[in-house]
Design a protein around this motif. Sequence first.
Motif, PDB file in Angstrom:
ATOM      1  N   UNK A 152       0.855  -1.188   0.000  1.00 24.85           N
ATOM      2  CA  UNK A 152       0.000   0.000   0.000  1.00 24.85           C
ATOM      3  C   UNK A 152       0.885   1.230   0.000  1.00 24.85           C
ATOM      4  N   UNK A 153       0.242   2.384  -0.093  1.00 27.61           N
ATOM      5  CA  UNK A 153       0.959   3.647   0.071  1.00 27.61           C
ATOM      6  C   UNK A 153       1.624   3.650   1.455  1.00 27.61           C
ATOM      7  N   UNK A 154       2.814   4.225   1.557  1.00 28.40           N
ATOM      8  CA  UNK A 154       3.551   4.223   2.826  1.00 28.40           C
ATOM      9  C   UNK A 154       2.744   4.825   3.972  1.00 28.40           C
ATOM     10  N   UNK A 155       1.980   5.891   3.689  1.00 26.05           N
ATOM     11  CA  UNK A 155       1.198   6.534   4.757  1.00 26.05           C
ATOM     12  C   UNK A 155       0.119   5.584   5.281  1.00 26.05           C
ATOM     13  N   UNK A 156      -0.544   4.852   4.388  1.00 26.91           N
ATOM     14  CA  UNK A 156      -1.547   3.856   4.822  1.00 26.91           C
ATOM     15  C   UNK A 156      -0.877   2.736   5.610  1.00 26.91           C
ATOM     16  N   UNK A 157       0.256   2.292   5.122  1.00 32.39           N
ATOM     17  CA  UNK A 157       1.003   1.199   5.766  1.00 32.39           C
ATOM     18  C   UNK A 157       1.293   1.533   7.229  1.00 32.39           C
ATOM     19  N   UNK A 158       1.828   2.740   7.495  1.00 34.09           N
ATOM     20  CA  UNK A 158       2.168   3.087   8.879  1.00 34.09           C
ATOM     21  C   UNK A 158       0.927   3.434   9.698  1.00 34.09           C
ATOM     22  N   UNK A 159      -0.069   4.067   9.076  1.00 34.81           N
ATOM     23  CA  UNK A 159      -1.304   4.400   9.805  1.00 34.81           C
ATOM     24  C   UNK A 159      -2.039   3.144  10.258  1.00 34.81           C
ATOM     25  N   UNK A 160      -2.112   2.158   9.386  1.00 34.11           N
ATOM     26  CA  UNK A 160      -2.872   0.944   9.682  1.00 34.11           C
ATOM     27  C   UNK A 160      -2.165   0.018  10.670  1.00 34.11           C
ATOM     28  N   UNK A 161      -0.841   0.011  10.654  1.00 36.62           N
ATOM     29  CA  UNK A 161      -0.129  -0.981  11.470  1.00 36.62           C
ATOM     30  C   UNK A 161       0.773  -0.379  12.550  1.00 36.62           C
ATOM     31  N   UNK A 162       0.774   0.947  12.690  1.00 39.45           N
ATOM     32  CA  UNK A 162       1.642   1.604  13.678  1.00 39.45           C
ATOM     33  C   UNK A 162       1.405   1.160  15.111  1.00 39.45           C
ATOM     34  N   UNK A 163       0.152   0.784  15.429  1.00 39.98           N
ATOM     35  CA  UNK A 163      -0.181   0.363  16.802  1.00 39.98           C
ATOM     36  C   UNK A 163       0.487  -0.962  17.182  1.00 39.98           C
ATOM     37  N   UNK A 182       5.399   9.925  -2.313  1.00 35.91           N
ATOM     38  CA  UNK A 182       4.831   8.942  -1.381  1.00 35.91           C
ATOM     39  C   UNK A 182       5.548   9.019  -0.033  1.00 35.91           C
ATOM     40  N   UNK A 183       6.860   9.184  -0.076  1.00 38.66           N
ATOM     41  CA  UNK A 183       7.634   9.303   1.167  1.00 38.66           C
ATOM     42  C   UNK A 183       7.255  10.576   1.927  1.00 38.66           C
ATOM     43  N   UNK A 184       6.957  11.635   1.189  1.00 35.06           N
ATOM     44  CA  UNK A 184       6.609  12.912   1.822  1.00 35.06           C
ATOM     45  C   UNK A 184       5.227  12.880   2.487  1.00 35.06           C
ATOM     46  N   UNK A 185       4.390  11.948   2.072  1.00 36.73           N
ATOM     47  CA  UNK A 185       3.042  11.846   2.661  1.00 36.73           C
ATOM     48  C   UNK A 185       3.026  11.088   3.989  1.00 36.73           C
ATOM     49  N   UNK A 186       4.161  10.563   4.408  1.00 28.81           N
ATOM     50  CA  UNK A 186       4.222   9.825   5.679  1.00 28.81           C
ATOM     51  C   UNK A 186       3.796  10.758   6.816  1.00 28.81           C
ATOM     52  N   UNK A 187       2.876  10.322   7.699  1.00 31.28           N
ATOM     53  CA  UNK A 187       2.359  11.192   8.759  1.00 31.28           C
ATOM     54  C   UNK A 187       3.471  11.768   9.655  1.00 31.28           C
ATOM     55  N   UNK A 188       3.170  12.908  10.276  1.00 36.26           N
ATOM     56  CA  UNK A 188       4.183  13.671  11.014  1.00 36.26           C
ATOM     57  C   UNK A 188       4.852  12.903  12.139  1.00 36.26           C
TER      58      UNK A 188
END
Length: 216
Positions: A152-163, A182-188
């Motif tokens: 998936x997009x990197x931002x979705x990847x970290x948002x969905x599985x960060x927990x 895509x790398x720039x869209x990674x959440x803050x």
Amino acid sequence: MKYAFNRDQLAKVLQEGIEEMKLGIDAAQQDKLMAYLQLMHKWNGVYNLTSLRDPMQMVTHHLLDSLAAVPAFVAAHNVLDVGAGGGLPGIVLAIMRPDMKVSMIDTVHKKTAFLMQVKAELGLANVTVYTMKVQDLTVRDKFDVITSRAFADLSDFVNWSGHLLAEGGKFIALKGTAPSEERERVPQEWRVSDLQPLQVPKLGAERHLVYIERNG
């Protein structure tokens, strides 16, 4: 078109790629990689695990591609492969690192049924398989590395599985070109800590590992 499975020919190409990457693999591990390839080829017709039908392409685009990433997991002990599909890189990691716990998660029952079959036939005691959305997964022991390959997009990847990421853990995403937007869209709360080009033998295509860690 029906592709023949020429084990000797495929094993030779796999062996050459392994030698080129200077990976330490014993004969038993190589046999398991070939057995996994054969299972993928056999199940693919019914389960549509991969769009590739030619076993030779499966060697270069799947096995060697995943093997090239193995050194990045040298310090990992407990890994989650998100959107594992047919088991790449999860099954390859499990074969290469029997000392490492490898969990794989996918929402598609047919794919996780295949992963359970591979686990049973190859005797991979270090593998756990989940059939669900990664957003819904809870575990007692969080993962020191969470990985995905073309998921998936990197931002979705970290948002969905960060927990699910342990304190001090990191994401390692296997990507083709790893586009900058895509790398720039990674959440803050996250940052791309490294971008590493991968050299995959016999594969004339760009491959990168994207490392993402918590900010601060």
